[in-house]
Motif scaffolding. Structure first.
Motif, PDB file in Angstrom:
ATOM      1  N   GLY A 121      -5.295  -3.796  -1.316  1.00  0.00           N
ATOM      2  CA  GLY A 121      -4.350  -3.116  -0.444  1.00  0.00           C
ATOM      3  C   GLY A 121      -5.033  -1.949   0.221  1.00  0.00           C
ATOM      4  N   PRO A 122      -4.736  -1.762   1.502  1.00  0.00           N
ATOM      5  CA  PRO A 122      -5.474  -0.777   2.286  1.00  0.00           C
ATOM      6  C   PRO A 122      -5.351   0.642   1.741  1.00  0.00           C
TER       7      PRO A 122
ATOM      8  N   GLY B  89       4.955   3.827   3.628  1.00  0.00           N
ATOM      9  CA  GLY B  89       4.900   2.988   4.824  1.00  0.00           C
ATOM     10  C   GLY B  89       3.790   1.948   4.815  1.00  0.00           C
ATOM     11  N   GLU B  90       2.848   2.094   3.889  1.00  0.00           N
ATOM     12  CA  GLU B  90       1.770   1.094   3.824  1.00  0.00           C
ATOM     13  C   GLU B  90       2.126   0.006   2.805  1.00  0.00           C
ATOM     14  N   PRO B  91       1.503  -1.165   2.956  1.00  0.00           N
ATOM     15  CA  PRO B  91       1.752  -2.194   1.943  1.00  0.00           C
ATOM     16  C   PRO B  91       1.128  -1.802   0.604  1.00  0.00           C
ATOM     17  N   GLY B  92       1.647  -2.340  -0.439  1.00  0.00           N
ATOM     18  CA  GLY B  92       1.121  -1.989  -1.760  1.00  0.00           C
ATOM     19  C   GLY B  92       0.888  -3.220  -2.606  1.00  0.00           C
ATOM     20  N   ASP B  93      -0.127  -3.153  -3.437  1.00  0.00           N
ATOM     21  CA  ASP B  93      -0.517  -4.331  -4.198  1.00  0.00           C
ATOM     22  C   ASP B  93      -0.788  -4.024  -5.664  1.00  0.00           C
ATOM     23  N   SER B  94      -0.477  -2.789  -6.088  1.00  0.00           N
ATOM     24  CA  SER B  94      -0.810  -2.412  -7.468  1.00  0.00           C
ATOM     25  C   SER B  94       0.315  -1.616  -8.118  1.00  0.00           C
ATOM     26  N   PHE B  95       0.385  -1.762  -9.427  1.00  0.00           N
ATOM     27  CA  PHE B  95       1.303  -0.992 -10.271  1.00  0.00           C
ATOM     28  C   PHE B  95       0.429  -0.054 -11.096  1.00  0.00           C
TER      29      PHE B  95
ATOM     30  N   SER C 189       7.212  -1.662  -4.439  1.00  0.00           N
ATOM     31  CA  SER C 189       6.612  -2.611  -3.491  1.00  0.00           C
ATOM     32  C   SER C 189       6.322  -3.953  -4.154  1.00  0.00           C
ATOM     33  N   LEU C 190       6.001  -3.905  -5.442  1.00  0.00           N
ATOM     34  CA  LEU C 190       5.705  -5.176  -6.108  1.00  0.00           C
ATOM     35  C   LEU C 190       6.989  -5.961  -6.356  1.00  0.00           C
TER      36      LEU C 190
ATOM     37  N   ASP D 160       9.937  -5.773  -4.499  1.00  0.00           N
ATOM     38  CA  ASP D 160      10.645  -6.287  -3.311  1.00  0.00           C
ATOM     39  C   ASP D 160       9.714  -6.660  -2.155  1.00  0.00           C
ATOM     40  N   GLY D 161       8.429  -6.480  -2.329  1.00  0.00           N
ATOM     41  CA  GLY D 161       7.491  -6.855  -1.267  1.00  0.00           C
ATOM     42  C   GLY D 161       7.494  -5.895  -0.081  1.00  0.00           C
ATOM     43  N   GLY D 162       8.263  -4.813  -0.181  1.00  0.00           N
ATOM     44  CA  GLY D 162       8.339  -3.851   0.931  1.00  0.00           C
ATOM     45  C   GLY D 162       7.185  -2.863   0.917  1.00  0.00           C
ATOM     46  N   GLU D 163       7.255  -1.939   1.882  1.00  0.00           N
ATOM     47  CA  GLU D 163       6.193  -0.930   1.992  1.00  0.00           C
ATOM     48  C   GLU D 163       6.350   0.123   0.895  1.00  0.00           C
ATOM     49  N   ARG D 164       5.289   0.857   0.666  1.00  0.00           N
ATOM     50  CA  ARG D 164       5.356   1.965  -0.294  1.00  0.00           C
ATOM     51  C   ARG D 164       6.452   2.944   0.134  1.00  0.00           C
ATOM     52  N   SER D 165       7.298   3.330  -0.809  1.00  0.00           N
ATOM     53  CA  SER D 165       8.436   4.206  -0.505  1.00  0.00           C
ATOM     54  C   SER D 165       8.054   5.672  -0.573  1.00  0.00           C
ATOM     55  N   ALA D 166       6.888   5.964  -1.097  1.00  0.00           N
ATOM     56  CA  ALA D 166       6.509   7.364  -1.294  1.00  0.00           C
ATOM     57  C   ALA D 166       4.993   7.492  -1.209  1.00  0.00           C
TER      58      ALA D 166
END
Ligand code: CMP
Length: 157
Positions: A7-8, A64-70, A100-101, A103-109
């Motif tokens: 994830g960027p 606002g960015e995509p996220g791929d990690s917990f 994000s993991l 709901d697949g949405g963007e990072r909320s914070a």
């Protein structure tokens, strides 16, 4: 060095520490989220986790960015900036990045390391495995999520 994260917003900002499963289990045992897990479950969680180190001021997630990690904070402290203001700071044992993991949405914070820190990182595909391996975690994660929603509602007045 190859980043263990995807994830960027996460790439290339954290240093992976090569650690054994045993070292990871030692960290996991101290995390309240994992306190109800059996040794077998802890071993499986250790198998899908990486321990990474981050310097102070590292941006761990960016709104606002995509996220791929917990992430689970092992030590150190992080600040949280949401759409509605400043969230509770994150301290050792706290986790973040679940939204994000889920709901697949963007990072909320935007979460920023305030101190040098170590984090346990679990990637998206392994996060689903984690919830399957240890269904009791879902309840803890939902409880924290509910608290964060309430906090955001209060902040909105
Ligand atoms: P995610 O949206 O994936 O990425 C940013 C993370 O910050 C989010 O998941 C939550 O884990 C965390 N977060 C969001 N809002 C708050 C809040 N009010 N307090 C603490 N943490 C939060």
């Amino acid at each position: 060095m190859e980043s263990p994260l995807h994830g960027p917003e996460e790439a290339d900002r954290l240093d992976a520490s090569a650690r054994s499963d045993d070292a990871r289990i030692k960290h996991l045992e101290r995390v309240p989220l994992f306190s109800g897990l059996s040794d077998d479950q802890l071993g499986r969680v250790a198998g899908i986790s990486k321990i990474v180190e981050a310097r102070a001021e590292t941006v761990l997630t960016r709104m606002g960015e995509p996220g791929d990690s917990f992430f689970v904070l092992i030590d150190g402290r992080a600040s949280v900036q949401t759409q509605v203001g400043v969230g509770d700071p994150l301290k050792p044992g706290d986790f973040f990045g679940e939204m994000s993991l889920l709901d697949g949405g963007e990072r909320s914070a935007t979460v920023i390391a305030e101190t040098p820190m170590r984090l346990l990182v679990i990637k998206r595909r392994d996060f689903s495995t984690l919830l399957r391996e240890a269904p009791e975690l879902t309840q803890s994660i939902l409880a924290t999520l509910s608290r964060r929603v309430r906090q955001a509602e209060q902040a909105l007045g």
